[in-house]
Design a protein around this motif. Structure first.
Motif, PDB file in Angstrom:
ATOM      1  N   ARG A   7      -2.770  25.241  69.751  1.00 60.69           N
ATOM      2  CA  ARG A   7      -3.577  26.444  69.907  1.00 60.69           C
ATOM      3  C   ARG A   7      -4.629  26.478  68.816  1.00 60.69           C
ATOM      4  O   ARG A   7      -4.328  26.220  67.648  1.00 60.69           O
ATOM      5  CB  ARG A   7      -2.708  27.692  69.816  1.00 60.69           C
ATOM      6  CG  ARG A   7      -3.482  28.999  69.888  1.00 60.69           C
ATOM      7  CD  ARG A   7      -2.542  30.202  69.757  1.00 60.69           C
ATOM      8  NE  ARG A   7      -3.253  31.451  69.732  1.00 60.69           N
ATOM      9  CZ  ARG A   7      -3.687  32.099  70.800  1.00 60.69           C
ATOM     10  NH1 ARG A   7      -3.447  31.588  72.003  1.00 60.69           N
ATOM     11  NH2 ARG A   7      -4.341  33.239  70.694  1.00 60.69           N
ATOM     12  N   ARG A   8      -5.849  26.815  69.180  1.00 63.29           N
ATOM     13  CA  ARG A   8      -6.916  26.951  68.194  1.00 63.29           C
ATOM     14  C   ARG A   8      -7.096  28.429  67.874  1.00 63.29           C
ATOM     15  O   ARG A   8      -7.456  29.231  68.739  1.00 63.29           O
ATOM     16  CB  ARG A   8      -8.222  26.367  68.726  1.00 63.29           C
ATOM     17  CG  ARG A   8      -9.395  26.480  67.742  1.00 63.29           C
ATOM     18  CD  ARG A   8     -10.608  25.726  68.232  1.00 63.29           C
ATOM     19  NE  ARG A   8     -10.350  24.294  68.270  1.00 63.29           N
ATOM     20  CZ  ARG A   8     -11.202  23.407  68.761  1.00 63.29           C
ATOM     21  NH1 ARG A   8     -12.354  23.807  69.282  1.00 63.29           N
ATOM     22  NH2 ARG A   8     -10.907  22.124  68.748  1.00 63.29           N
ATOM     23  N   ALA A   9      -6.821  28.796  66.647  1.00 61.42           N
ATOM     24  CA  ALA A   9      -6.897  30.204  66.250  1.00 61.42           C
ATOM     25  C   ALA A   9      -8.348  30.657  66.160  1.00 61.42           C
ATOM     26  O   ALA A   9      -9.229  29.906  65.729  1.00 61.42           O
ATOM     27  CB  ALA A   9      -6.211  30.405  64.907  1.00 61.42           C
ATOM     28  N   THR A  10      -8.587  31.903  66.530  1.00 61.65           N
ATOM     29  CA  THR A  10      -9.935  32.471  66.498  1.00 61.65           C
ATOM     30  C   THR A  10     -10.116  33.471  65.358  1.00 61.65           C
ATOM     31  O   THR A  10     -11.231  33.887  65.074  1.00 61.65           O
ATOM     32  CB  THR A  10     -10.249  33.160  67.835  1.00 61.65           C
ATOM     33  OG1 THR A  10      -9.247  34.163  68.092  1.00 61.65           O
ATOM     34  CG2 THR A  10     -10.232  32.155  68.982  1.00 61.65           C
ATOM     35  N   ALA A  11      -9.008  33.874  64.738  1.00 63.37           N
ATOM     36  CA  ALA A  11      -9.051  34.799  63.604  1.00 63.37           C
ATOM     37  C   ALA A  11      -7.782  34.590  62.792  1.00 63.37           C
ATOM     38  O   ALA A  11      -6.799  34.036  63.286  1.00 63.37           O
ATOM     39  CB  ALA A  11      -9.156  36.250  64.088  1.00 63.37           C
ATOM     40  N   VAL A  12      -7.807  35.034  61.550  1.00 62.83           N
ATOM     41  CA  VAL A  12      -6.642  34.852  60.687  1.00 62.83           C
ATOM     42  C   VAL A  12      -5.410  35.508  61.295  1.00 62.83           C
ATOM     43  O   VAL A  12      -4.326  34.907  61.343  1.00 62.83           O
ATOM     44  CB  VAL A  12      -6.915  35.414  59.277  1.00 62.83           C
ATOM     45  CG1 VAL A  12      -5.628  35.447  58.454  1.00 62.83           C
ATOM     46  CG2 VAL A  12      -7.971  34.579  58.572  1.00 62.83           C
ATOM     47  N   ARG A  13      -5.559  36.726  61.780  1.00 62.10           N
ATOM     48  CA  ARG A  13      -4.393  37.413  62.368  1.00 62.10           C
ATOM     49  C   ARG A  13      -3.901  36.683  63.610  1.00 62.10           C
ATOM     50  O   ARG A  13      -2.703  36.599  63.852  1.00 62.10           O
ATOM     51  CB  ARG A  13      -4.720  38.866  62.686  1.00 62.10           C
ATOM     52  CG  ARG A  13      -3.490  39.633  63.158  1.00 62.10           C
ATOM     53  CD  ARG A  13      -3.676  41.132  63.138  1.00 62.10           C
ATOM     54  NE  ARG A  13      -2.447  41.819  63.501  1.00 62.10           N
ATOM     55  CZ  ARG A  13      -1.470  42.091  62.659  1.00 62.10           C
ATOM     56  NH1 ARG A  13      -1.593  41.747  61.381  1.00 62.10           N
ATOM     57  NH2 ARG A  13      -0.371  42.703  63.060  1.00 62.10           N
ATOM     58  N   ASP A  14      -4.813  36.152  64.394  1.00 60.55           N
ATOM     59  CA  ASP A  14      -4.434  35.368  65.566  1.00 60.55           C
ATOM     60  C   ASP A  14      -3.568  34.182  65.152  1.00 60.55           C
ATOM     61  O   ASP A  14      -2.545  33.884  65.784  1.00 60.55           O
ATOM     62  CB  ASP A  14      -5.707  34.889  66.272  1.00 60.55           C
ATOM     63  CG  ASP A  14      -5.410  33.956  67.443  1.00 60.55           C
ATOM     64  OD1 ASP A  14      -4.446  34.206  68.180  1.00 60.55           O
ATOM     65  OD2 ASP A  14      -6.162  32.973  67.617  1.00 60.55           O
ATOM     66  N   ALA A  15      -3.958  33.517  64.064  1.00 63.47           N
ATOM     67  CA  ALA A  15      -3.175  32.382  63.566  1.00 63.47           C
ATOM     68  C   ALA A  15      -1.798  32.827  63.115  1.00 63.47           C
ATOM     69  O   ALA A  15      -0.787  32.172  63.409  1.00 63.47           O
ATOM     70  CB  ALA A  15      -3.916  31.709  62.415  1.00 63.47           C
ATOM     71  N   LEU A  16      -1.726  33.945  62.408  1.00 59.34           N
ATOM     72  CA  LEU A  16      -0.444  34.438  61.896  1.00 59.34           C
ATOM     73  C   LEU A  16       0.489  34.833  63.033  1.00 59.34           C
ATOM     74  O   LEU A  16       1.690  34.533  63.002  1.00 59.34           O
ATOM     75  CB  LEU A  16      -0.681  35.630  60.978  1.00 59.34           C
ATOM     76  CG  LEU A  16      -1.433  35.321  59.679  1.00 59.34           C
ATOM     77  CD1 LEU A  16      -1.801  36.609  58.958  1.00 59.34           C
ATOM     78  CD2 LEU A  16      -0.614  34.415  58.776  1.00 59.34           C
ATOM     79  N   VAL A  17      -0.048  35.497  64.043  1.00 62.63           N
ATOM     80  CA  VAL A  17       0.768  35.887  65.197  1.00 62.63           C
ATOM     81  C   VAL A  17       1.292  34.651  65.920  1.00 62.63           C
ATOM     82  O   VAL A  17       2.430  34.629  66.404  1.00 62.63           O
ATOM     83  CB  VAL A  17      -0.051  36.780  66.156  1.00 62.63           C
ATOM     84  CG1 VAL A  17       0.679  36.981  67.482  1.00 62.63           C
ATOM     85  CG2 VAL A  17      -0.345  38.128  65.508  1.00 62.63           C
ATOM     86  N   SER A  18       0.487  33.612  65.966  1.00 68.01           N
ATOM     87  CA  SER A  18       0.858  32.406  66.715  1.00 68.01           C
ATOM     88  C   SER A  18       2.039  31.661  66.114  1.00 68.01           C
ATOM     89  O   SER A  18       2.720  30.913  66.815  1.00 68.01           O
ATOM     90  CB  SER A  18      -0.350  31.463  66.807  1.00 68.01           C
ATOM     91  OG  SER A  18      -1.404  32.058  67.540  1.00 68.01           O
ATOM     92  N   VAL A  19       2.292  31.846  64.796  1.00 64.27           N
ATOM     93  CA  VAL A  19       3.424  31.156  64.170  1.00 64.27           C
ATOM     94  C   VAL A  19       4.564  32.109  63.828  1.00 64.27           C
ATOM     95  O   VAL A  19       5.625  31.660  63.376  1.00 64.27           O
ATOM     96  CB  VAL A  19       2.999  30.409  62.885  1.00 64.27           C
ATOM     97  CG1 VAL A  19       1.871  29.430  63.188  1.00 64.27           C
ATOM     98  CG2 VAL A  19       2.599  31.380  61.786  1.00 64.27           C
TER      99      VAL A  19
END
Length: 326
Positions: A7-19
């Motif tokens: 998954r390519r994160a689009t925002a910092v929070r998006d990245a955090l939610v993804s993991v």
């Protein structure tokens, strides 16, 4: 290589939610360490979250005069930045000594600080390694260990930290900034790496699921005369056998201020605080530098085949400090 989701994160929070809540998810930036470990089967994440496109790159000065380096800034950009070269030359020198140009163009600041050990037993799945499989033992103790730790190790692990960049970061009292779903936080690099003890698989003090966002170099710690010197088994693209980052201020022949950090000798960059205390207020002479290095290395516990590192570290500390003091 094990199949994984990407998954390519689009925002910092998006990245955090993804993991969040996924122990087998990893952040991916340059991938120069992680992808190698995946190929060997040492790392087998079920999900990779690409953070390279997040707005976390760049080098900027904040209102306090501190230098803030974004987590996804490449090693090449750090080494070439005019303010890094002017105010923290040991950092630029360390980065340039750390890898090939191709790797520096890909590798990122956060990834460099988080890279795993280069111990051959860690990368060899059939071998016992407490860092890879907790409780399995440490094959290096009775095996090939000429390039392993002499300071701060334990019977659970004698591997060394491979990062060149982390050594001057320790020298300059860098602060690692991160973000979690609960908010932002920061950790001084002096507490970023955990002691080995009997849990070598727990390497940093980052909270679970945290994403490093930047590293701050205090303006007050800038050392324009600082140096980084690295001894390695070959002249190009090899990890440090021993390295030294040092900064020294001499006034009227006396040591006014000094900072020393070592690489290649412990599971984390080693701040030589005993040597520093020995030197402050005393004469800036090669003999004094040698005595301070010996005081620091009194705590060394070498293995049968790496005792040479004690002499090498002593001589390297003396040489670098003498060079700066001229």
């Amino acid at each position: 290589m094990k199949e994984f989701a990407y998954r390519r994160a689009t925002a910092v929070r998006d990245a955090l939610v993804s993991v969040a809540g996924q122990d087998d998810a990893r952040f991916l930036a340059g991938g120069t360490n992680l992808v190698d470990l995946m190929k060997r089967g040492v790392e087998a994440p079920a999900r990779l979250v690409d953070v390279r496109a997040l707005p976390l790159a760049g080098v900027d000065e904040d209102h306090n005069g501190d230098l803030v380096i974004g987590a996804t800034t490449t090693n090449s950009d750090v080494a070439a930045h005019p303010e890094v070269r002017r105010r923290y030359p040991a950092l630029s020198q360390a980065v340039l000594a750390g890898a090939s140009g191709q790797l520096r163009n890909m590798a990122t600041v956060a990834g460099n600080l988080l890279q795993r050990t280069r111990c051959p037993y860690f990368a060899d799945l059939p071998s016992a390694c407490n860092k890879r499989v907790p409780g399995s033992g440490c094959a290096a103790l009775e095996g090939v260990h000429h390039n392993h730790a002499i300071l701060g190790a334990s019977r659970a692990c004698v591997a060394t930290n491979p990062s060149d960049m982390a050594v001057p970061m320790m020298l300059f009292d860098a602060v690692v900034r991160y973000e979690t779903l609960d908010g932002e936080g920061e950790i001084p690099i002096s507490r970023f790496y955990r002691p080995v003890s009997d849990t070598p698989h727990l390497e940093t003090a980052l909270p679970d699921g945290a994403l490093i966002t930047s590293v701050r170099l205090p303006g007050a710690a800038a050392g324009r005369q600082s140096r980084y010197r690295k001894v390695r088994e070959r002249s190009s693209y090899a990890f440090a056998t021993v390295s030294v980052a040092a900064d020294l201020v001499v006034r009227s022949g006396q040591v006014s201020e000094v900072r020393i950090a070592l690489g290649g000798v412990a599971s984390h960059p080693w701040r030589a605080r005993v040597a520093e205390a020995e030197l402050r207020g005393g004469p800036a002479t090669p003999e004094r530098f040698r005595a301070a290095a010996e005081a620091e290395l009194d705590a060394a516990v070498p293995l049968p085949h790496n005792g040479y590192k004690v002499r090498l570290a002593r001589n390297l500390i003396q040489s670098v400090l003498t060079e700066i003091a001229r």
